[in-house]
Scaffold this motif. Structure first.
Motif, PDB file in Angstrom:
ATOM      1  N   MET A  38       0.858  -1.188   0.000  1.00 41.27           N
ATOM      2  CA  MET A  38       0.000   0.000   0.000  1.00 41.27           C
ATOM      3  C   MET A  38       0.889   1.231   0.000  1.00 41.27           C
ATOM      4  N   ASN A  39       0.321   2.342  -0.404  1.00 42.31           N
ATOM      5  CA  ASN A  39       1.066   3.591  -0.388  1.00 42.31           C
ATOM      6  C   ASN A  39       0.866   4.306   0.936  1.00 42.31           C
ATOM      7  N   ARG A  40       1.905   4.994   1.353  1.00 46.99           N
ATOM      8  CA  ARG A  40       1.806   5.902   2.489  1.00 46.99           C
ATOM      9  C   ARG A  40       2.169   7.284   1.950  1.00 46.99           C
ATOM     10  N   VAL A  41       1.279   8.253   2.151  1.00 46.48           N
ATOM     11  CA  VAL A  41       1.431   9.566   1.536  1.00 46.48           C
ATOM     12  C   VAL A  41       1.491  10.635   2.617  1.00 46.48           C
ATOM     13  N   GLY A  42       2.484  11.526   2.485  1.00 43.90           N
ATOM     14  CA  GLY A  42       2.618  12.661   3.383  1.00 43.90           C
ATOM     15  C   GLY A  42       2.713  13.946   2.586  1.00 43.90           C
ATOM     16  N   VAL A  43       2.203  15.026   3.157  1.00 41.74           N
ATOM     17  CA  VAL A  43       2.239  16.338   2.509  1.00 41.74           C
ATOM     18  C   VAL A  43       2.892  17.316   3.467  1.00 41.74           C
ATOM     19  N   THR A  44       3.848  18.097   2.953  1.00 44.95           N
ATOM     20  CA  THR A  44       4.554  19.075   3.766  1.00 44.95           C
ATOM     21  C   THR A  44       4.358  20.460   3.164  1.00 44.95           C
ATOM     22  N   VAL A  45       3.946  21.402   4.014  1.00 43.34           N
ATOM     23  CA  VAL A  45       3.798  22.790   3.598  1.00 43.34           C
ATOM     24  C   VAL A  45       4.486  23.649   4.656  1.00 43.34           C
ATOM     25  N   SER A  46       5.477  24.396   4.240  1.00 38.91           N
ATOM     26  CA  SER A  46       6.284  25.189   5.158  1.00 38.91           C
ATOM     27  C   SER A  46       5.535  26.418   5.678  1.00 38.91           C
ATOM     28  N   LYS A  47       5.922  26.873   6.853  1.00 41.22           N
ATOM     29  CA  LYS A  47       5.343  28.096   7.415  1.00 41.22           C
ATOM     30  C   LYS A  47       5.703  29.322   6.586  1.00 41.22           C
ATOM     31  N   LYS A  48       6.731  29.188   5.763  1.00 43.48           N
ATOM     32  CA  LYS A  48       7.129  30.302   4.898  1.00 43.48           C
ATOM     33  C   LYS A  48       6.046  30.651   3.881  1.00 43.48           C
ATOM     34  N   LEU A  49       5.162  29.704   3.600  1.00 49.08           N
ATOM     35  CA  LEU A  49       4.155  29.915   2.564  1.00 49.08           C
ATOM     36  C   LEU A  49       2.966  30.734   3.031  1.00 49.08           C
ATOM     37  N   GLY A  50       2.809  30.898   4.330  1.00 53.25           N
ATOM     38  CA  GLY A  50       1.694  31.709   4.806  1.00 53.25           C
ATOM     39  C   GLY A  50       1.162  31.209   6.133  1.00 53.25           C
ATOM     40  N   LYS A  51       0.074  31.825   6.534  1.00 53.39           N
ATOM     41  CA  LYS A  51      -0.547  31.456   7.798  1.00 53.39           C
ATOM     42  C   LYS A  51      -1.271  30.114   7.660  1.00 53.39           C
ATOM     43  N   ALA A  52      -1.801  29.629   8.770  1.00 55.94           N
ATOM     44  CA  ALA A  52      -2.367  28.281   8.836  1.00 55.94           C
ATOM     45  C   ALA A  52      -3.484  28.050   7.822  1.00 55.94           C
ATOM     46  N   VAL A  53      -4.329  29.043   7.596  1.00 60.52           N
ATOM     47  CA  VAL A  53      -5.444  28.879   6.672  1.00 60.52           C
ATOM     48  C   VAL A  53      -4.922  28.592   5.263  1.00 60.52           C
ATOM     49  N   ILE A  54      -3.907  29.308   4.854  1.00 60.75           N
ATOM     50  CA  ILE A  54      -3.328  29.138   3.521  1.00 60.75           C
ATOM     51  C   ILE A  54      -2.615  27.798   3.416  1.00 60.75           C
ATOM     52  N   ARG A  55      -1.819  27.455   4.429  1.00 64.05           N
ATOM     53  CA  ARG A  55      -1.102  26.175   4.407  1.00 64.05           C
ATOM     54  C   ARG A  55      -2.070  25.007   4.364  1.00 64.05           C
ATOM     55  N   ASN A  56      -3.136  25.081   5.152  1.00 64.81           N
ATOM     56  CA  ASN A  56      -4.117  23.998   5.174  1.00 64.81           C
ATOM     57  C   ASN A  56      -4.856  23.880   3.847  1.00 64.81           C
ATOM     58  N   ARG A  57      -5.115  24.994   3.170  1.00 63.75           N
ATOM     59  CA  ARG A  57      -5.765  24.947   1.864  1.00 63.75           C
ATOM     60  C   ARG A  57      -4.886  24.220   0.854  1.00 63.75           C
ATOM     61  N   VAL A  58      -3.602  24.534   0.847  1.00 62.83           N
ATOM     62  CA  VAL A  58      -2.673  23.863  -0.065  1.00 62.83           C
ATOM     63  C   VAL A  58      -2.608  22.377   0.272  1.00 62.83           C
TER      64      VAL A  58
END
Length: 114
Positions: A38-58
């Protein structure tokens, strides 16, 4: 995600970061075989990209791209997707194209499906 699990362990993320990643202007993908069937998938979004709302949207968009195309991915891989700065302003279709293009280059997409 029917055939996949979420990747949460820090040591697995670090192991994947040591592999050669594939990159474009929106994303970086790191992939490595896991021999679990099976696949295990992770997503990383840095704090440099914006506040929590923006990071969570991405993060939500990237998870949705994977969910919609899950059947196209070969089983038995650990996958980490890292969002780059331009991913914040990119549309869903642009993220989909970038994600699938990198997955194809990494050899984790099925060849029989387009």
């Amino acid at each position: 995600m029917e055939y996949s699990k979420s990747l949460k362990l820090n040591h697995v993320f670090r192991r994947l970061y040591r592999t050669n990643g594939r990159a474009n202007h929106l994303l970086v993908i790191y992939a490595r075989r896991n021999h679990l069937g099976m696949n295990r998938v992770g997503v990383t979004v840095s704090k440099k990209l914006g506040k929590a709302v923006i990071r969570n949207r991405v993060r939500r968009r990237l998870r949705e791209v994977y969910r919609l195309n899950e059947s196209r991915f070969l089983p038995g891989w650990d996958i980490v997707v890292v969002a780059r700065g331009r991913a914040v302003d990119a549309g869903f279709s642009d993220l989909s194209k970038a994600y699938l293009s990198l997955a194809r280059k990494s050899g984790i997409l099925r060849e029989d499906q387009e």
